[in-house]
Design a protein around this motif. Sequence first.
Motif, short mmCIF file in Angstrom:
data_model
loop_
_atom_site.label_atom_id
_atom_site.label_comp_id
_atom_site.label_asym_id
_atom_site.label_seq_id
_atom_site.Cartn_x
_atom_site.Cartn_y
_atom_site.Cartn_z
N ASN A 288 49.47 112.54 11.99
CA ASN A 288 48.45 113.36 11.36
C ASN A 288 47.13 112.59 11.26
OD1 ASN A 288 50.36 115.33 10.95
ND2 ASN A 288 50.65 114.93 8.76
N ALA A 289 47.24 111.33 10.92
CA ALA A 289 46.03 110.52 10.72
C ALA A 289 45.25 110.40 12.03
CB ALA A 289 46.41 109.13 10.21
N ILE B 92 45.68 112.16 -4.28
CA ILE B 92 44.64 112.84 -3.51
C ILE B 92 44.95 112.64 -2.03
CG2 ILE B 92 43.09 110.83 -3.76
CD1 ILE B 92 40.72 112.81 -3.46
N TRP B 93 45.04 113.79 -1.30
CA TRP B 93 45.31 113.74 0.13
C TRP B 93 44.24 114.51 0.88
CZ3 TRP B 93 49.64 115.39 -3.02
CH2 TRP B 93 50.63 114.42 -3.19
N ARG B 94 43.93 114.06 2.03
CA ARG B 94 43.01 114.76 2.93
C ARG B 94 43.78 115.82 3.72
NH1 ARG B 94 38.27 115.20 2.25
NH2 ARG B 94 37.27 113.24 2.79
N CYS C 88 46.76 113.69 5.43
CA CYS C 88 46.63 112.26 5.78
C CYS C 88 45.97 111.55 4.61
CB CYS C 88 45.87 112.07 7.08
SG CYS C 88 44.19 112.70 7.09
N ARG C 89 45.86 110.26 4.75
CA ARG C 89 45.33 109.45 3.65
C ARG C 89 43.89 109.85 3.36
NH1 ARG C 89 46.66 105.18 0.95
NH2 ARG C 89 45.02 103.92 -0.02
N HIS C 90 43.59 109.99 2.07
CA HIS C 90 42.22 110.28 1.68
C HIS C 90 41.50 108.94 1.51
CE1 HIS C 90 38.77 111.69 -0.61
NE2 HIS C 90 39.09 112.92 -0.25
N PRO C 91 40.24 108.85 2.00
CA PRO C 91 39.56 107.56 1.92
C PRO C 91 39.32 107.08 0.49
CG PRO C 91 38.07 109.30 2.71
CD PRO C 91 39.46 109.85 2.72
N SER C 92 39.39 107.96 -0.47
CA SER C 92 39.21 107.53 -1.86
C SER C 92 40.53 107.19 -2.55
CB SER C 92 38.52 108.64 -2.68
OG SER C 92 37.24 108.90 -2.18
N SER C 93 41.66 107.39 -1.88
CA SER C 93 42.94 107.17 -2.56
C SER C 93 43.14 105.68 -2.83
CB SER C 93 44.09 107.69 -1.70
OG SER C 93 45.32 107.43 -2.33
N ILE C 94 43.73 105.41 -4.00
CA ILE C 94 44.05 104.01 -4.31
C ILE C 94 45.55 103.75 -4.16
CG2 ILE C 94 42.11 103.79 -5.92
CD1 ILE C 94 44.24 103.98 -8.20
N ARG C 95 46.30 104.77 -3.77
CA ARG C 95 47.75 104.59 -3.66
C ARG C 95 48.10 104.22 -2.23
NH1 ARG C 95 50.83 108.00 -7.85
NH2 ARG C 95 52.54 107.73 -6.38
N ASP D 120 50.34 106.79 -0.27
CA ASP D 120 49.97 108.21 -0.13
C ASP D 120 49.37 108.46 1.25
OD1 ASP D 120 50.95 109.58 -2.24
OD2 ASP D 120 49.06 109.84 -3.29
N LYS E 269 33.41 108.77 -5.04
CA LYS E 269 34.55 107.89 -4.78
C LYS E 269 34.87 107.02 -6.00
CE LYS E 269 36.32 104.73 -1.25
NZ LYS E 269 36.06 104.22 0.11
N GLN F 91 38.28 107.14 -8.16
CA GLN F 91 39.17 105.97 -8.27
C GLN F 91 39.37 105.56 -9.73
OE1 GLN F 91 37.69 103.15 -5.30
NE2 GLN F 91 38.93 104.20 -3.74
N VAL G 289 44.22 117.60 7.16
CA VAL G 289 43.87 117.17 8.52
C VAL G 289 42.84 118.13 9.15
CG1 VAL G 289 44.77 116.86 10.86
CG2 VAL G 289 46.06 116.00 8.88
N GLN H 149 41.96 107.90 -10.91
CA GLN H 149 43.26 107.55 -10.34
C GLN H 149 43.87 106.37 -11.09
OE1 GLN H 149 43.64 107.67 -5.87
NE2 GLN H 149 41.48 108.23 -5.99
#
Lengths: 96, 96, 96, 96, 96, 96, 96, 96, 96, 96
Positions: free
Chosen positions: G61-62, E43-45, F85-92, F95, E28, E32, E47, E35
């Motif tokens: 989605n989340a 970066i997207w997860r 969906c939002r990635h837990p590491s994203s800083i944006r 996003d 992580k 970051q 689902v 980023q």
Amino acid sequence: MLFQVRMDVKIPSDMPADVANEIKAREKAYSQDLQRSGKWRHIWRLVGEYANFSIFDVESNAELHDILTALPLFPYMEISVTPLCRHPSSIRENDI
Amino acid sequence: MLFQVRMDVKIPSDMPADVANEIKAREKAYSQDLQRSGKWRHIWRLVGEYANFSIFDVESNAELHDILTALPLFPYMEISVTPLCRHPSSIRENDI
Amino acid sequence: MLFQVRMDVKIPSDMPADVANEIKAREKAYSQDLQRSGKWRHIWRLVGEYANFSIFDVESNAELHDILTALPLFPYMEISVTPLCRHPSSIRENDI
Amino acid sequence: MLFQVRMDVKIPSDMPADVANEIKAREKAYSQDLQRSGKWRHIWRLVGEYANFSIFDVESNAELHDILTALPLFPYMEISVTPLCRHPSSIRENDI
Amino acid sequence: MLFQVRMDVKIPSDMPADVANEIKAREKAYSQDLQRSGKWRHIWRLVGEYANFSIFDVESNAELHDILTALPLFPYMEISVTPLCRHPSSIRENDI
Amino acid sequence: MLFQVRMDVKIPSDMPADVANEIKAREKAYSQDLQRSGKWRHIWRLVGEYANFSIFDVESNAELHDILTALPLFPYMEISVTPLCRHPSSIRENDI
Amino acid sequence: MLFQVRMDVKIPSDMPADVANEIKAREKAYSQDLQRSGKWRHIWRLVGEYANFSIFDVESNAELHDILTALPLFPYMEISVTPLCRHPSSIRENDI
Amino acid sequence: MLFQVRMDVKIPSDMPADVANEIKAREKAYSQDLQRSGKWRHIWRLVGEYANFSIFDVESNAELHDILTALPLFPYMEISVTPLCRHPSSIRENDI
Amino acid sequence: MLFQVRMDVKIPSDMPADVANEIKAREKAYSQDLQRSGKWRHIWRLVGEYANFSIFDVESNAELHDILTALPLFPYMEISVTPLCRHPSSIRENDI
Amino acid sequence: MLFQVRMDVKIPSDMPADVANEIKAREKAYSQDLQRSGKWRHIWRLVGEYANFSIFDVESNAELHDILTALPLFPYMEISVTPLCRHPSSIRENDI
């Protein structure tokens, strides 16, 4: 040097029968010439399919390519090529 | 009656070398016996792979199954079987 | 005679780091010897993967098989081999 | 910056031969210009297939896209692109 | 220069939880940092999956390879890389 | 709510050029309207392919379906949709 | 907003039976709570497989991602998600 | 007895619009009759695709086959059928 | 009501032989009981593979699921199920 | 000697209905003759598909190939053949 080649034939359904037959006759003659020369060692039909497995014995990749692309049916075939070599358990001297 | 058989060998990485070697020695002897009997007509190595293409000449599906499942390496192989028949362009009398 | 080879390396996760490093060091030395000899013409890394595309220039299928199966990492690789020949549009004399 | 590109050509069977030949002639000239400029480093034929493996050396993804989409045969090709980078075992300074 | 990267994470089920957590924490932080530097644009997860789609903006294939292979989770990932370029319909100046 | 969408365009080879051009012009205008509205966040070209990766930001599955099926090129596209969906590491912050 | 989800369960063969049973009991309770809440609309078993097809009705989605990754069996599942919307021929008001 | 059915529609591009519309109108009426009878329990659109996921409740395999092959769009569909049964975690009495 | 079922058996290589043999003996007895009852109409071995094609004649999807998941080898099988119905050309009254 | 055969029928959409019907009538008569002779043991329809699973009992690979390639619908079929043998758990004497 041996290669296994699989050829799947897909003749367009709108090709006139006499055109198809003429191409197939040339294909057969071409194949039998190469078989007699020893270049095309084996050709087998796959049961239920318009396809064959063949074994070629050629001097080089280039020679194999020239042989395959000169097949009268080449424009209507899907071809896959697998290079072979002698298996350490083989007892046949010429299976190399 | 001919069949093409592809065998891919995957020996578990934790098998002791002497166990693996003993199985491979039995595999080789078994294969060569069948080659001498004419049942296992050809065996070729695929370049760069621990795999072979083979041609078997057997009386029946059952005979082929018995031969394959008795391979010492059978538990460590993936095997695929393709029934073959004479190709109308073949010039070899015994390729049937 | 040229072949394109793709090698994907999968080292078991439980292999001790020093064992892995020793194999990789031997792999590198082996590869560089073959590169210097001209047998292994090119080796490129695929971005983001533990894999390479290579071009080999060998005398025969058998020579290529011997080179590949002697790779120190061979037991941990998936390898696929594609025979190549000169492209009619190529302007490089030695790309054959 | 290097990319491996595979191109498979599928010319529609109903394209007149002279149209096809004219496109192929332009394709060849275009390819050879790019080879001479150093952008198109290598092109090899896959044995038995109407397809090639090529290595491109370009400044950017965009330059590669412009080169590929300007191929006279582009509308009749399936193209796949693999980004490459220097392999740590490579001894060739320019294979990067 | 932009690349789409898909990463699928497969952590071995026998990895102790604290080891896994420590690696994920480093992952992580590493992500970051990249980023913030602008190298790792998005970066997207996905689902329902332990996987992400990411967009990288790098100078070269080599830079992307170095970034990806330095990921703390790299040994436990399957990664696929797709080079991108500006779409002619895009209205975003920096989507190149 | 974000979705990644991949669109591969296959225009029939017998479509007249002016018809194709008119559809593409409408496609571009339609896409740019949606980009300006914020619904179509990103669109990138895949290098060497007549295809794009896009990111959509919509209120619901139904809205996305309506947008995609109204594309002038829709009848000539293969489309695949991946919910993000939002990635837990994203800083944006956006996003998501 | 509806999603179809397929879940394939692969419990490691070395997991003790009581551990597996405890996880499955929590999975069942968790699933039934979500079914009662209306979030997990349907769950069906695929005949002959340790797998299910499910229909989820979520806000975003989340929310779906949070529900799926909180499944007690999540670490042992392969999950694929397909976004759905109302079919124009549907006569069911709530199938949206 | 429940079955999940996926239908992908591929209408030939040279079908006149009025012919296509007439078939689609019959398809819709036919589907809605079966929905009202309870045989066709659910139909959902896949986002971005000309395809549906449906749930059928029939007496037998034969009844399902008769229903599907009588679809006005049947000649233009690819159909895959998955037999379902009650999931042990389901709380819905009729999801069987 | 008939179903074709393919079962591929993958017994873990570290299962003790006596455990495996005991499971296989129960599997055989279980299969033969169902064959005698008429539920399991046919079972054939695939040549060269540890796999079978079977035909089941059951009252419902649920009955088939119960039969299959009660197989002693079920935890070590991959199973695929295909629903069948009478073919209009069949002359066998009971092949339905 | 038994073989499982899967046949998928794809009749070109531009074949006139009376031509298709005449071929189908010949196909049915041909199939029923072979069923009465005992060569074509079983034929089942796959639910929702224009396809069948069949069991043939023939003397040799060659006989099966001759039977299949003489099918009136052969030019419009994709066929796959799987050789079978007696399963050690079978209680049916003639399932060999």
